[in-house]
Design a protein around this motif. Structure first.
Motif, PDB file in Angstrom:
ATOM      1  N   ARG A 184       0.989  -1.614  -0.193  1.00  0.00           N
ATOM      2  CA  ARG A 184       0.415  -0.110   0.307  1.00  0.00           C
ATOM      3  C   ARG A 184       1.485   1.560  -0.104  1.00  0.00           C
ATOM      4  NH1 ARG A 184      -3.655   1.693   4.762  1.00  0.00           N
ATOM      5  NH2 ARG A 184      -5.742   2.699   3.861  1.00  0.00           N
ATOM      6  N   VAL A 185       0.417   1.985  -1.348  1.00  0.00           N
ATOM      7  CA  VAL A 185       1.455   3.534  -0.603  1.00  0.00           C
ATOM      8  C   VAL A 185       1.100   4.404  -0.209  1.00  0.00           C
ATOM      9  CG1 VAL A 185       1.836   3.613  -3.413  1.00  0.00           C
ATOM     10  CG2 VAL A 185      -0.135   4.601  -2.585  1.00  0.00           C
ATOM     11  N   CYS A 186       1.405   5.448   0.645  1.00  0.00           N
ATOM     12  CA  CYS A 186       1.808   6.376   1.434  1.00  0.00           C
ATOM     13  C   CYS A 186       1.149   7.708   0.611  1.00  0.00           C
ATOM     14  CB  CYS A 186       2.836   6.721   1.753  1.00  0.00           C
ATOM     15  SG  CYS A 186       2.673   8.115   3.324  1.00  0.00           S
ATOM     16  N   LEU A 187       0.034   7.556   1.284  1.00  0.00           N
ATOM     17  CA  LEU A 187      -0.512   8.389   1.014  1.00  0.00           C
ATOM     18  C   LEU A 187      -0.012  10.320   1.127  1.00  0.00           C
ATOM     19  CD1 LEU A 187      -3.558   9.719  -1.112  1.00  0.00           C
ATOM     20  CD2 LEU A 187      -4.525   9.232   0.491  1.00  0.00           C
ATOM     21  N   VAL A 188       0.096  10.385   1.575  1.00  0.00           N
ATOM     22  CA  VAL A 188       0.471  11.602   1.848  1.00  0.00           C
ATOM     23  C   VAL A 188       2.453  11.847   0.933  1.00  0.00           C
ATOM     24  CG1 VAL A 188       1.333  13.162   3.756  1.00  0.00           C
ATOM     25  CG2 VAL A 188      -0.142  11.281   4.574  1.00  0.00           C
ATOM     26  N   GLY A 189       2.595  10.561   0.529  1.00  0.00           N
ATOM     27  CA  GLY A 189       3.428  10.992  -0.028  1.00  0.00           C
ATOM     28  C   GLY A 189       2.950  10.969  -1.584  1.00  0.00           C
ATOM     29  N   VAL A 190       2.038   9.970  -1.862  1.00  0.00           N
ATOM     30  CA  VAL A 190       1.511  10.491  -3.255  1.00  0.00           C
ATOM     31  C   VAL A 190       0.847  12.389  -3.238  1.00  0.00           C
ATOM     32  CG1 VAL A 190      -0.742  10.073  -5.173  1.00  0.00           C
ATOM     33  CG2 VAL A 190       0.551   7.757  -3.503  1.00  0.00           C
ATOM     34  N   ILE A 191       0.399  12.482  -2.423  1.00  0.00           N
ATOM     35  CA  ILE A 191       0.197  14.006  -2.477  1.00  0.00           C
ATOM     36  C   ILE A 191       1.150  14.627  -2.666  1.00  0.00           C
ATOM     37  CG2 ILE A 191      -1.152  16.043  -1.494  1.00  0.00           C
ATOM     38  CD1 ILE A 191      -2.965  14.078  -0.951  1.00  0.00           C
ATOM     39  N   ALA A 192       2.455  14.264  -1.851  1.00  0.00           N
ATOM     40  CA  ALA A 192       4.016  15.378  -1.737  1.00  0.00           C
ATOM     41  C   ALA A 192       4.569  15.331  -3.123  1.00  0.00           C
ATOM     42  CB  ALA A 192       4.006  14.958  -0.438  1.00  0.00           C
ATOM     43  N   LEU A 193       4.322  14.389  -3.732  1.00  0.00           N
ATOM     44  CA  LEU A 193       5.124  14.445  -5.243  1.00  0.00           C
ATOM     45  C   LEU A 193       4.144  15.123  -6.044  1.00  0.00           C
ATOM     46  CD1 LEU A 193       6.703  11.018  -4.158  1.00  0.00           C
ATOM     47  CD2 LEU A 193       7.625  13.523  -4.699  1.00  0.00           C
ATOM     48  N   GLY A 194       2.473  15.261  -6.189  1.00  0.00           N
ATOM     49  CA  GLY A 194       1.709  15.403  -7.376  1.00  0.00           C
ATOM     50  C   GLY A 194       2.101  17.011  -6.990  1.00  0.00           C
ATOM     51  N   HIS A 195       0.942  17.198  -8.314  1.00  0.00           N
ATOM     52  CA  HIS A 195       0.654  18.755  -8.285  1.00  0.00           C
ATOM     53  C   HIS A 195       0.304  19.451  -7.431  1.00  0.00           C
ATOM     54  CE1 HIS A 195       2.750  18.537 -12.708  1.00  0.00           C
ATOM     55  NE2 HIS A 195       1.771  17.756 -12.809  1.00  0.00           N
ATOM     56  N   ALA A 196      -0.824  19.013  -6.161  1.00  0.00           N
ATOM     57  CA  ALA A 196      -1.167  19.095  -5.825  1.00  0.00           C
ATOM     58  C   ALA A 196      -0.509  20.144  -4.167  1.00  0.00           C
ATOM     59  CB  ALA A 196      -3.155  18.785  -5.156  1.00  0.00           C
ATOM     60  N   ARG A 197       0.549  19.397  -4.612  1.00  0.00           N
ATOM     61  CA  ARG A 197       1.685  19.240  -3.002  1.00  0.00           C
ATOM     62  C   ARG A 197       1.072  20.667  -2.360  1.00  0.00           C
ATOM     63  NH1 ARG A 197       4.223  21.578  -0.260  1.00  0.00           N
ATOM     64  NH2 ARG A 197       6.883  21.115   0.943  1.00  0.00           N
ATOM     65  N   ASP A 198       1.335  22.353  -3.245  1.00  0.00           N
ATOM     66  CA  ASP A 198       1.432  23.327  -2.047  1.00  0.00           C
ATOM     67  C   ASP A 198      -0.426  23.089  -1.817  1.00  0.00           C
ATOM     68  OD1 ASP A 198       3.845  23.560  -3.161  1.00  0.00           O
ATOM     69  OD2 ASP A 198       3.009  24.890  -5.012  1.00  0.00           O
ATOM     70  N   GLU A 199      -1.895  22.644  -2.572  1.00  0.00           N
ATOM     71  CA  GLU A 199      -2.641  22.602  -2.210  1.00  0.00           C
ATOM     72  C   GLU A 199      -2.695  22.253  -0.486  1.00  0.00           C
ATOM     73  OE1 GLU A 199      -6.213  22.667  -4.182  1.00  0.00           O
ATOM     74  OE2 GLU A 199      -5.034  21.986  -5.507  1.00  0.00           O
ATOM     75  N   PHE A 200      -1.849  21.141  -0.435  1.00  0.00           N
ATOM     76  CA  PHE A 200      -1.618  20.677   0.768  1.00  0.00           C
ATOM     77  C   PHE A 200      -0.434  20.410   1.627  1.00  0.00           C
ATOM     78  CE2 PHE A 200      -4.846  18.683  -1.711  1.00  0.00           C
ATOM     79  CZ  PHE A 200      -5.999  18.431  -1.188  1.00  0.00           C
ATOM     80  N   ALA A 201       0.246  21.337   1.730  1.00  0.00           N
ATOM     81  CA  ALA A 201       1.735  21.750   1.625  1.00  0.00           C
ATOM     82  C   ALA A 201       1.605  21.371   3.900  1.00  0.00           C
ATOM     83  CB  ALA A 201       2.531  22.484   1.160  1.00  0.00           C
ATOM     84  N   VAL A 202       0.420  22.060   4.303  1.00  0.00           N
ATOM     85  CA  VAL A 202       0.859  22.081   5.701  1.00  0.00           C
ATOM     86  C   VAL A 202       0.691  20.994   5.881  1.00  0.00           C
ATOM     87  CG1 VAL A 202      -0.366  23.236   7.768  1.00  0.00           C
ATOM     88  CG2 VAL A 202       0.402  24.674   5.816  1.00  0.00           C
ATOM     89  N   GLN A 203      -0.550  20.476   5.564  1.00  0.00           N
ATOM     90  CA  GLN A 203      -1.173  18.425   6.136  1.00  0.00           C
ATOM     91  C   GLN A 203       0.423  17.601   5.711  1.00  0.00           C
ATOM     92  OE1 GLN A 203      -3.080  20.673   3.753  1.00  0.00           O
ATOM     93  NE2 GLN A 203      -5.012  20.167   4.794  1.00  0.00           N
ATOM     94  N   VAL A 204       0.974  18.085   4.561  1.00  0.00           N
ATOM     95  CA  VAL A 204       1.997  17.126   4.263  1.00  0.00           C
ATOM     96  C   VAL A 204       3.134  17.569   5.286  1.00  0.00           C
ATOM     97  CG1 VAL A 204       3.759  16.835   2.569  1.00  0.00           C
ATOM     98  CG2 VAL A 204       0.986  16.439   1.710  1.00  0.00           C
ATOM     99  N   ASN A 205       3.678  18.387   5.129  1.00  0.00           N
ATOM    100  CA  ASN A 205       5.109  18.834   6.234  1.00  0.00           C
ATOM    101  C   ASN A 205       4.583  18.222   7.481  1.00  0.00           C
ATOM    102  OD1 ASN A 205       7.500  20.078   6.220  1.00  0.00           O
ATOM    103  ND2 ASN A 205       6.700  21.610   7.783  1.00  0.00           N
ATOM    104  N   ASP A 206       3.404  18.494   7.770  1.00  0.00           N
ATOM    105  CA  ASP A 206       3.197  18.481   9.092  1.00  0.00           C
ATOM    106  C   ASP A 206       3.281  17.220   9.478  1.00  0.00           C
ATOM    107  OD1 ASP A 206       1.927  19.721  12.171  1.00  0.00           O
ATOM    108  OD2 ASP A 206       0.864  17.757  12.034  1.00  0.00           O
ATOM    109  N   TYR A 207       2.814  16.123   9.044  1.00  0.00           N
ATOM    110  CA  TYR A 207       2.723  14.477   9.501  1.00  0.00           C
ATOM    111  C   TYR A 207       4.430  14.344   9.181  1.00  0.00           C
ATOM    112  CZ  TYR A 207       2.406   9.500   7.517  1.00  0.00           C
ATOM    113  OH  TYR A 207       2.617   8.592   6.741  1.00  0.00           O
ATOM    114  N   PHE A 208       5.039  14.417   8.827  1.00  0.00           N
ATOM    115  CA  PHE A 208       6.663  13.881   8.212  1.00  0.00           C
ATOM    116  C   PHE A 208       7.504  14.719   8.926  1.00  0.00           C
ATOM    117  CE2 PHE A 208       5.401  12.943   4.211  1.00  0.00           C
ATOM    118  CZ  PHE A 208       5.776  11.529   3.566  1.00  0.00           C
ATOM    119  N   ALA A 209       7.597  16.087   9.793  1.00  0.00           N
ATOM    120  CA  ALA A 209       8.069  16.270  10.410  1.00  0.00           C
ATOM    121  C   ALA A 209       7.366  15.978  11.991  1.00  0.00           C
ATOM    122  CB  ALA A 209       7.494  18.078  10.483  1.00  0.00           C
ATOM    123  N   ARG A 210       6.820  15.332  12.059  1.00  0.00           N
ATOM    124  CA  ARG A 210       5.319  15.081  13.440  1.00  0.00           C
ATOM    125  C   ARG A 210       6.516  13.520  13.448  1.00  0.00           C
ATOM    126  NH1 ARG A 210       0.875  14.514  14.514  1.00  0.00           N
ATOM    127  NH2 ARG A 210       0.546  15.194  12.491  1.00  0.00           N
TER     128      ARG A 210
END
Length: 182
Positions: A96-122
Motif C-alpha cells: 500500500r502506497v503512502c497517500l501523504v507521499g503521493v500528494i507530496a509528489l503530485g501537482h496538488a502538493r502546494d494545496e496540502f503543503a501544511v498537512q504534508v509537512n506536518d505529517y512528516f515533521a511530526r
C-alpha cells in the motif's frame, strides 16, 4: 446510504490509486457507489474537502498509533519496535502506497503543503524523541529519525516500482538495527 466515516477509507484508496489529480468525480462516484449529489451532501467542499478529511484521518491514525507512543519516554525501544510493526501493518507490508507521499509528489502538493509537512515533521520529531530517550545525542537522533522516515518512504516507492514488497519488509527489518546502533 453510507456515512461519512465509511467513505473516508474508500476515498483514500481512490486517491492512493489515482493521485489527487487523477481522482475524477467519475472514479469517486464509482468507488463509493454514491452520486454527485450525495457526495456533495457529505463533502460540500468537493474533492479538496474529501482529500483534507482523508489526510486528517490518516494523520489521526498515525498520531495515535505511531507518533504519540514514540514521544512516551517509558520504553522507547518498545515504541520504536511498535512503530516499525505498525508501519508494516498500515502499509500492508509494502503493498500500500503512502497517500501523504503521493500528494507530496503530485501537482496538488502546494494545496496540502501544511498537512504534508506536518505529517512528516511530526513523524521525524517523534522518532527523534524516542531515540534521545535511548541515549543518542540530539544530532544523531535527529539524523537517524530522518534516515528512518526516508528509508520507509523510499522502500514503499521502490517496492511499488519493482513489484517486490520484500524490499519494504527488508528495509523495516534492517531499520530497527540501524536506529538503535550505538
Amino acid at each position: 446510504m453510507k456515512d461519512r466515516a465509511a467513505l473516508l477509507p474508500i476515498l483514500g484508496e481512490v486517491f492512493r490509486t489515482h493521485g489527487y489529480e487523477g481522482a475524477s468525480l467519475a472514479l469517486i462516484t464509482e468507488a463509493t457507489g454514491l452520486g454527485k449529489g450525495s457526495l456533495y451532501h457529505f463533502f460540500p467542499g468537493g474533492k479538496k474537502q474529501m482529500a483534507e478529511e482523508v489526510l486528517a484521518e490518516i494523520d489521526g491514525w498515525f498520531e495515535a498509533n505511531i507518533f504519540a507512543p514514540l514521544r512516551d519516554p517509558s520504553d522507547p525501544r518498545i515504541a520504536i519496535a511498535a512503530m516499525l510493526s505498525g508501519v508494516d501493518d498500515y502499509f500492508r507490508s509494502g503493498h500500500r502506497v503512502c497517500l501523504v507521499g503521493v500528494i507530496a509528489l503530485g501537482h496538488a502538493r502546494d494545496e496540502f503543503a501544511v498537512q504534508v509537512n506536518d505529517y512528516f515533521a511530526r513523524w521525524q520529531d517523534s522518532l527523534a524523541v524516542a531515540l534521545r530517550c535511548c541515549g543518542l545525542s540530539a544530532v544523531v537522533a535527529r539524523r537517524r529519525a530522518e534516515d528512518a522516515v526516508l528509508s520507509i518512504q523510499g522502500a514503499l516507492v521502490l517496492a511499488r516500482a519493482r513489484g517486490d514488497s520484500a524490499v519494504f519488509t527488508r528495509t523495516l527489518s534492517e531499520l530497527k538495527t540501524r536506529l538503535l546502533a550505538a
